[in-house]
Write a protein that holds these residues in place. Structure first.
Motif, short mmCIF file in Angstrom:
data_model
loop_
_atom_site.label_atom_id
_atom_site.label_comp_id
_atom_site.label_asym_id
_atom_site.label_seq_id
_atom_site.Cartn_x
_atom_site.Cartn_y
_atom_site.Cartn_z
N CYS A 61 -70.42 -18.38 -41.97
CA CYS A 61 -70.14 -17.01 -41.51
C CYS A 61 -69.38 -16.26 -42.59
O CYS A 61 -68.44 -16.79 -43.20
N THR A 62 -69.78 -15.04 -42.85
CA THR A 62 -69.06 -14.13 -43.75
C THR A 62 -68.81 -12.82 -43.01
O THR A 62 -69.62 -12.38 -42.21
N ARG A 63 -67.65 -12.22 -43.30
CA ARG A 63 -67.27 -10.97 -42.64
C ARG A 63 -66.88 -9.96 -43.71
O ARG A 63 -66.16 -10.27 -44.65
N SER A 64 -67.35 -8.75 -43.56
CA SER A 64 -67.00 -7.68 -44.49
C SER A 64 -66.51 -6.47 -43.70
O SER A 64 -67.02 -6.17 -42.62
N ARG A 98 -62.30 -12.22 -32.51
CA ARG A 98 -61.01 -11.94 -31.90
C ARG A 98 -60.34 -10.76 -32.59
O ARG A 98 -60.28 -10.69 -33.82
N LEU A 99 -59.83 -9.85 -31.78
CA LEU A 99 -59.20 -8.64 -32.28
C LEU A 99 -57.87 -8.43 -31.59
O LEU A 99 -57.70 -8.80 -30.42
N PRO A 100 -56.89 -7.81 -32.27
CA PRO A 100 -55.65 -7.41 -31.59
C PRO A 100 -55.92 -6.28 -30.61
O PRO A 100 -56.92 -5.54 -30.74
N TYR A 101 -55.03 -6.13 -29.66
CA TYR A 101 -55.23 -5.14 -28.60
C TYR A 101 -55.37 -3.73 -29.16
O TYR A 101 -56.12 -2.91 -28.62
N ALA A 102 -54.66 -3.43 -30.25
CA ALA A 102 -54.67 -2.07 -30.79
C ALA A 102 -56.03 -1.65 -31.32
O ALA A 102 -56.30 -0.46 -31.47
N LEU A 103 -56.90 -2.62 -31.62
CA LEU A 103 -58.23 -2.30 -32.16
C LEU A 103 -59.31 -2.23 -31.09
O LEU A 103 -60.46 -1.97 -31.39
N ILE A 130 -52.71 3.61 -34.56
CA ILE A 130 -51.38 3.26 -35.04
C ILE A 130 -51.54 2.51 -36.36
O ILE A 130 -52.33 1.57 -36.47
N ARG A 131 -50.80 2.95 -37.38
CA ARG A 131 -50.91 2.31 -38.69
C ARG A 131 -50.39 0.87 -38.63
O ARG A 131 -49.63 0.49 -37.74
N GLY A 132 -50.80 0.09 -39.61
CA GLY A 132 -50.37 -1.30 -39.69
C GLY A 132 -51.46 -2.17 -40.29
O GLY A 132 -52.51 -1.69 -40.71
N ARG A 133 -51.20 -3.45 -40.34
CA ARG A 133 -52.18 -4.44 -40.81
C ARG A 133 -52.62 -5.28 -39.61
O ARG A 133 -51.78 -5.90 -38.95
N TYR A 134 -53.90 -5.33 -39.36
CA TYR A 134 -54.43 -5.99 -38.18
C TYR A 134 -55.34 -7.14 -38.58
O TYR A 134 -56.27 -6.95 -39.38
N PRO A 135 -55.10 -8.34 -38.04
CA PRO A 135 -56.00 -9.47 -38.32
C PRO A 135 -57.30 -9.33 -37.53
O PRO A 135 -57.29 -8.96 -36.35
N ILE A 136 -58.39 -9.61 -38.17
CA ILE A 136 -59.71 -9.61 -37.52
C ILE A 136 -60.28 -11.02 -37.65
O ILE A 136 -60.53 -11.50 -38.74
N GLY A 137 -60.48 -11.66 -36.51
CA GLY A 137 -60.95 -13.02 -36.49
C GLY A 137 -59.90 -13.94 -35.89
O GLY A 137 -58.83 -13.50 -35.46
N SER A 158 -61.72 -18.48 -41.04
CA SER A 158 -61.45 -17.29 -41.85
C SER A 158 -60.98 -16.11 -40.98
O SER A 158 -61.51 -15.86 -39.90
N VAL A 159 -59.96 -15.42 -41.49
CA VAL A 159 -59.41 -14.23 -40.85
C VAL A 159 -59.27 -13.15 -41.92
O VAL A 159 -58.74 -13.41 -43.00
N ASP A 160 -59.75 -11.95 -41.64
CA ASP A 160 -59.63 -10.83 -42.56
C ASP A 160 -58.60 -9.84 -42.03
O ASP A 160 -58.29 -9.82 -40.83
N LYS A 161 -58.09 -9.01 -42.95
CA LYS A 161 -57.06 -8.03 -42.60
C LYS A 161 -57.61 -6.62 -42.76
O LYS A 161 -58.18 -6.27 -43.80
N LEU A 162 -57.44 -5.82 -41.73
CA LEU A 162 -57.77 -4.40 -41.79
C LEU A 162 -56.46 -3.63 -41.92
O LEU A 162 -55.58 -3.75 -41.07
#
Length: 430
Positions: A61-64, A98-103, A130-137, A158-162
């Motif tokens: 799996c790859t995520r972009s 998996r996403l944080p609630y803010a997304l 809301i600004r910040g860094r959110y983990p995706i995955g 793998s977890v990416d940051k938005l």
């Protein structure tokens, strides 16, 4: 097999319960046909569990993220690419990122079948206010049988940051005061006579490198002249952000602190595009040079994470700014100040720096009675006047003010803050 049995779905558990009831009834009633039904009902979920438990898929799996750095209120696109590296086709796959609630809610996608050595891509959008860094995955894949009797979960590590950066407002072009700073011998003469890219000359001294001889000046003066070693002047600016908790009001994206963070990001981007050597200093101890840390992207990433601090100290902020300031332009974004705190900011005016302060009246971000509002306005006017007396060009900011509308007042020749006494004091004075 144990893991597969634990992954039995509600449907599979219902089949097992029905099988147990049918078997018990068969023994009580002595019906062999009913026992055969019980065996069939029990065999189906067990065979499904064996099928799912023995499935050994090799998946990659790859995520972009498009883009990886998104402004507040905008959307970002997440693209997932799943590849089957095994020689066997997969069964039905349920993908959940998996996403944080803010997304927003977690996206779920069903892949009915993925052939051997084949890949499939899916995309979804996320949005953050809301600004910040959110983990995706991480991405979780649920394997199931065709009848939906058993389900197993597998996750990728793998977890990416938005990064959700503050809103950046376009600012009009303004010629700012105090924009040049530098060091070296006779800097004024070097810039005024020869320009920024040339060097002034002086008389030859014993030990000077002959390669530095300036022959044109030598011929004109009749004495041996050499080029001076100096640093060219450059446009420098320092953006200062006040992060004291008690100096700001409001909650969420509409708080006065968010206005200040957005203003800091807008000013930083505007100055970088104008060719300034930029530095960001915050009350949390951040001291970031844009050139040393990757340009305006590093500034925006830092502002995406900045938080309010309960134990802010303007004295410490002044010392942090003075530590590396060598003239140039200082732009401060301050929350509510007292007259004493405004006088402390005098310490930033070192080495002839030009200081421009946005004095935010955070009381306008909350509801107040008319009497309290008048008192807050009087105190804010006194604070702005104290800033002016401390050598700052003060620009009062209220809740309804736009940074783009305030920005032209920072230019050369523009008027700074003018103290206006409350109406009651004006009448009594007359």
């Amino acid at each position: 097999m144990r893991e597969a049995l634990r992954g039995m779905t509600t449907r599979g558990r219902s089949f097992l319960a029905a099988a147990g009831a049918a078997a018990l009834s068969a023994f009580i009633l002595g019906e062999k046909d009913l026992l055969r039904v019980a065996i069939l009902l029990a065999a189906l979920p067990l065979l499904a569990a064996a099928y799912v438990g023995r499935s050994r898929y090799k998946l990659a799996c790859t995520r972009s993220l498009e883009p990886g750095r998104a402004p507040v209120g905008s959307s970002a696109r997440v693209v997932l690419r799943l590849e089957n590296l095994s020689r066997l086709p997969t069964g039905t796959l349920l993908m959940e990122d998996r996403l944080p609630y803010a997304l927003g809610s977690r996206p779920r996608v069903v892949l009915e079948r993925l052939a051997a050595n084949m890949a499939s891509s899916v995309a979804y959008t996320v949005r953050a206010d809301i600004r910040g860094r959110y983990p995706i995955g991480p991405l979780v894949i649920r394997l199931t049988d065709p009848f939906g009797l058993c389900e197993l979960s597998r996750s990728f590590p793998s977890v990416d940051k938005l990064t959700v950066i503050p809103e950046v407002v376009a600012l009009p072009a303004v010629r700012l005061a105090g924009e040049y700073a530098g060091s070296g011998e006779s800097r004024a003469r070097s810039v005024a006579v020869h320009g920024e890219d040339d060097a002034a000359t002086r008389e030859y001294r014993r030990g000077d490198d002959l390669r530095r001889v300036h022959w044109r000046s030598t011929a004109r003066t009749g004495e041996l002249m050499v080029r001076r070693e100096e640093q060219p002047w450059e446009a420098r600016a320092t953006v200062v952000l006040d992060t004291r908790l008690y100096a700001h009001q409001g909650d969420g994206p509409a708080a006065s602190f968010e206005w200040a963070v957005s203003a800091a990001a807008s000013i930083a981007v505007h100055l970088r595009h104008a060719g300034y050597k930029l530095r960001l200093v915050t009350g949390t101890g951040v001291d970031l040079d844009a050139i040393e840390h990757g340009g305006e992207g590093a500034i925006l990433d830092t502002l995406a994470d900045v938080k309010l601090t309960q134990h802010g100290d303007l004295g410490g902020l002044v010392e942090l700014v003075r530590r590396r300031t060598d003239g140039g332009l200082i732009i401060g974004l301050f929350g509510s100040l007292t007259v004493t705190e405004a006088e402390v900011l005098t310490g930033m005016r070192s080495h002839g720096a030009t200081c421009i302060g946005f004095a935010i009246d955070s009381s306008t971000w909350i509801n107040m009675t008319p009497g309290d509002r008048q008192e807050a306005e009087r105190q804010h006017a006194a604070t702005s006047l104290a800033l002016v007396r401390s050598g700052w060009r003060s620009l009062p900011v209220k809740h309804s003010d736009s940074l783009a509308a305030l920005w032209p007042a920072t230019g050369r020749g523009s008027q700074g803050f003018a103290y206006r006494a409350p109406m009651a004091e004006t009448v009594s004075g007359l």
